[in-house]
Structure formats: C-alpha cells, structure tokens
Design an enzyme around this catalytic site. Structure first.
Site, mmCIF file in Angstrom:
data_model
loop_
_atom_site.group_PDB
_atom_site.id
_atom_site.type_symbol
_atom_site.label_atom_id
_atom_site.label_comp_id
_atom_site.label_asym_id
_atom_site.label_seq_id
_atom_site.Cartn_x
_atom_site.Cartn_y
_atom_site.Cartn_z
ATOM 1 C CG ASP A 1 64.079 17.960 37.290
ATOM 2 O OD1 ASP A 1 63.973 18.351 36.117
ATOM 3 O OD2 ASP A 1 63.558 16.899 37.716
ATOM 4 C CG HIS B 1 57.315 14.151 34.984
ATOM 5 N ND1 HIS B 1 56.800 15.336 34.541
ATOM 6 C CD2 HIS B 1 58.663 14.261 34.848
ATOM 7 C CE1 HIS B 1 57.773 16.133 34.167
ATOM 8 N NE2 HIS B 1 58.926 15.511 34.336
ATOM 9 C CG HIS C 1 61.583 17.088 31.556
ATOM 10 N ND1 HIS C 1 61.762 17.375 32.878
ATOM 11 C CD2 HIS C 1 62.330 17.986 30.861
ATOM 12 C CE1 HIS C 1 62.566 18.420 32.981
ATOM 13 N NE2 HIS C 1 62.927 18.814 31.776
ATOM 14 N N GLY C 2 60.468 13.025 31.599
ATOM 15 C CA GLY C 2 59.547 11.894 31.683
ATOM 16 C C GLY C 2 59.986 10.699 30.856
ATOM 17 C CB SER D 1 61.285 6.397 33.812
ATOM 18 O OG SER D 1 62.248 6.937 34.695
ATOM 19 C CB ILE E 1 66.231 8.459 33.867
ATOM 20 C CG1 ILE E 1 66.107 8.296 32.341
ATOM 21 C CG2 ILE E 1 65.908 7.135 34.585
ATOM 22 C CD1 ILE E 1 67.167 7.440 31.703
ATOM 23 C CG ASP E 2 63.148 10.891 39.842
ATOM 24 O OD1 ASP E 2 63.692 10.031 40.555
ATOM 25 O OD2 ASP E 2 62.530 11.856 40.327
ATOM 26 C CB SER E 3 59.896 6.822 37.347
ATOM 27 O OG SER E 3 59.161 8.005 37.529
HETATM 28 O O1 G3H Z 1 59.971 15.705 37.259
HETATM 29 C C1 G3H Z 1 59.793 15.170 38.329
HETATM 30 C C2 G3H Z 1 60.932 14.465 38.964
HETATM 31 O O2 G3H Z 1 60.783 13.081 38.820
HETATM 32 C C3 G3H Z 1 61.080 14.890 40.390
HETATM 33 O O3 G3H Z 1 60.083 14.340 41.167
HETATM 34 O O4 G3H Z 1 59.247 16.242 42.534
HETATM 35 O O5 G3H Z 1 58.893 13.887 43.263
HETATM 36 O O6 G3H Z 1 61.172 14.923 43.340
HETATM 37 P P1 G3H Z 1 59.832 14.883 42.668
HETATM 38 P P1 13P Z 2 60.499 10.035 34.895
HETATM 39 O O1 13P Z 2 59.381 10.138 35.882
HETATM 40 O O2 13P Z 2 60.028 9.435 33.618
HETATM 41 O O3 13P Z 2 61.683 9.365 35.437
HETATM 42 O O4 13P Z 2 60.935 11.543 34.514
HETATM 43 C C1 13P Z 2 61.841 12.255 35.316
HETATM 44 C C2 13P Z 2 61.930 13.687 34.931
HETATM 45 O O5 13P Z 2 61.508 14.131 33.891
HETATM 46 C C3 13P Z 2 62.592 14.588 35.890
HETATM 47 O O6 13P Z 2 62.504 15.915 35.497
HETATM 48 ZN ZN ZN Z 3 60.749 16.454 34.427
#
Ligand code: G3H
Ligand code: 13P
Ligand code: ZN
Length: 334
Positions: A94, A190, A234-235, A237, A278-280
């Site tokens: 990513d 994000h 991306h982004g 969540s 989806i990460d957050s």
């Molecule tokens: O795009 C960002 C992702 O949520 C990854 O976040 O760099 O804190 O692991 P991170």
């Molecule tokens: P969120 O912060 O919205 O989860 O986005 C995650 C993301 O785009 C990882 O590349």
């Molecule tokens: Zn991203």
C-alpha cells in the site's frame, strides 16, 4: 527472489475483471498484527470472498517486512485449514513511495504493489510508475498507480489540499504507465477525520456530522474515458459512530470523527470501482473493543483476554463490509 505463486497468493487481475463485470468491489484491508490477519482471513473464508491484505510502509516498519510476508503466506494456509480449498488472497504493498520499495516487495513475494506518485509532478509520476510496471509485469505482479491527490497524509506521501483526479488525464496516464488499476481522488481521504466540521452539516437529532457527497460526476467521467478499467478508492473507512461512541465512553477522545457513508461506497462498488481500501475502521473496531474490555475488567492483564474481543469486533466489521457494502461475498472463482 520469492515468487508469490509459490506462496499460494494471487495477483489482482482476474478478481478485478470479475468485480468490474459483476458490479461489486474487492475489500483491501490493511494489516499490522496477527489479530488483524486472523480476523481478515476468517471473514473472507466465512463469506467466500476474495480479499486483498495490504501492507503499508508504516506496517513494514512496525511489524517487520519479513514477518508480514510470512503472515500472508500463513494466511493462505490458515484459509485452507478453515475449509476454503481455493482462497484468493492478494498480498499488496500500500502506498509504495519508490521504485526500490516496490521492487523489494515484489522480490519478497508480494503479488501486487501500489506505486503512489500522486504528489509528484505528472510526468515524474508517469516515469516511475512505468518503471515499477515494467519490473512487476516480468513476474506477473499487478500494479496500482495513483492520479489525483487525497487530502491529509497518505502514509509518508503528503499533500496539503485535495485535488480530484482530472478525467482528461486518465487515458494518457493509464496508457503510458501500463498500470493494472488506478487509484483516484473523488473526495475520500485517509484517517478518522475525513472532513472538517465546516465541510459538513450536522444532524440536528444526533449532533453528528453529515459529510458532503463524493464526486460521483468525476467518477463517471473517468469510467467513460476508461470503460471497464479497474478503479480504486483509498480512504474509504466509514468511521462507524457506534465504535467512536464506545471509544469516547470508555476514556477515548475522538470528537467529530467522520468517514464516508456506506451507502456511497455501496454505490461506488457497483461501478468500475473494484478495490476499496479500509484501514481506519479496523483500528476503531480494535480500539473500541480493547477500551471497553479493559474498562470493564480492570483486574485483567493477559493480552489474550482483551485481544480476543478486539479480533471478534474486527471480524464482525470485515464481514459487514464484505456482505453489506462491497458485495464481494460468494465471489470466489471456485
Ligand atoms: O493509507 C494509509 C493506510 O491507512 C496505512 O496507514 O501508514 O499508518 O500504516 P499507516
Ligand atoms: P482509511 O483511513 O479510510 O481506512 O483508508 C485506508 C487506505 O486508503 C489505505 O491505503
Ligand atoms: Zn490509501
């Protein structure tokens, strides 16, 4: 040199083709910990969904790149152990921010990489994206590139303001880079604070922020320029308010955290958008469960006691995304 095919992983090509044709999106969940990996695999197996497990540069720094790679290999074995004979698991980098990082991941068994040159001048972005694609395609690794800048901080790729992707650039960009999928900017960003309060209205009943809609007109223009071409968001969540409320109730402080409404992601999934990141939401699900558990059990100190509900809460969230938002359930090829 480790080839991802020997690890039982797959690239994104076939799953994206099916997702675009079928009007659904593949979930791309970030992982940093064993509990996230277990929850992702359990959710994908139970819903019979293909899944992208993605690793950021920050995740590599936190958990160690080699460990994450072995965890992804373990994920394939774990999926089979859970009864899925033919899992479709992608190990994806990513926001790769250099050719060298992308190459390193390809060489260690990743089946897909993102090169994010979105903060670079257009021609520079094309040049390095092309270089990554040429290297990746030698090993049948698929490549995601990005055009347009998301607001906020993308890993360590920073931008102050949000610039939507310019539809007039996408044909040239996709043709000259040879990328397999294109991440675009249509208003997502994000983190857990996607919009400032002044960009939103407020629900008079709940007092919660109501965000502005995504730029679907830009998405549709891009789709018209590149019919059937895989598009990535991306982004994405949604920042579930019940998780935010739990966090705040048990000692956290996340005022006005706000994400992308799920009905908009559902809508986007029906288009050429075939990968949703989806990460957050996973971070929120984990934190909410841990905060609640520790507040209710002040005498407990075994991490397995509080990480178990955290894992269960993440799994519930992943299943919900797959089934109710992206529609990738039951979409394994076999
Ligand atoms: O795009 C960002 C992702 O949520 C990854 O976040 O760099 O804190 O692991 P991170
Ligand atoms: P969120 O912060 O919205 O989860 O986005 C995650 C993301 O785009 C990882 O590349
Ligand atoms: Zn991203």
């Amino acid at each position: 040199m480790v080839n991802y095919k020997d690890l039982g992983l797959v690239n994104t090509r076939e799953m994206f083709k099916r997702a675009v044709a079928g009007g659904y999106a593949i979930p791309a969940f970030n992982f940093n910990t064993m509990e996230q990996m277990q929850a992702i695999v359990q959710a994908a197996v139970e819903t019979k969904s293909p899944v992208i497990m993605q690793v950021s540069k920050g995740a590599r720094n936190y958990a160690n790149a080699t460990i994450l790679r072995y965890m992804a290999e373990g994920a394939v074995a774990y999926a089979k152990e859970l009864g899925c004979e033919h899992p479709e698991i992608v190990l994806h980098l990513d926001h790769g921010d250099s050719f060298e990082l992308c190459k390193d991941c390809i060489d260690m068994g990743f089946s897909s990489v993102m090169y994010d040159g979105s903060s670079l001048p257009y021609e520079e972005n094309i040049k390095i994206s092309r270089q990554v694609v040429e290297y990746a395609h030698k090993y049948d690794v698929t490549v995601e590139c990005e055009l347009g800048v998301l607001a906020g901080v993308e890993d360590e790729v920073a931008s102050e303001v949000s610039h939507y992707t310019k539809p007039e650039e996408v044909i040239d960009f996709a043709t000259r880079t040879g990328c397999d999928s294109l991440a675009i900017s249509i208003g997502t960003s994000h983190g857990a604070y996607k919009f400032k309060p002044e960009q939103c209205t407020r629900d008079p009943k709940t007092g919660k922020l109501v965000p502005p809609p995504l730029a679907f007109d830009v998405l549709h223009e891009i789709e018209n320029k590149l019919p059937g071409f895989p598009i990535v968001l991306h982004g994405s969540s949604s920042v579930p308010q019940e998780e935010v409320d739990t966090i705040n109730k048990f000692g956290g402080n996340l005022p006005d955290a706000v994400g992308i409404p799920e009905e908009q992601l559902r809508e986007a999934s029906k288009s050429a958008v075939c990968k949703i990141n989806i990460d957050s939401d996973s971070r929120l699900a984990m934190t909410a469960a841990v905060r609640q558990y520790l507040a209710e059990h002040p005498d407990h100190f075994d991490p397995r006691q509080y990480l178990k509900p955290a894992r269960e809460n993440m799994k519930k969230m992943y299943i919900h995304k797959i089934v109710d938002v992206l529609g990738s359930d039951g979409k394994l090829a076999q």
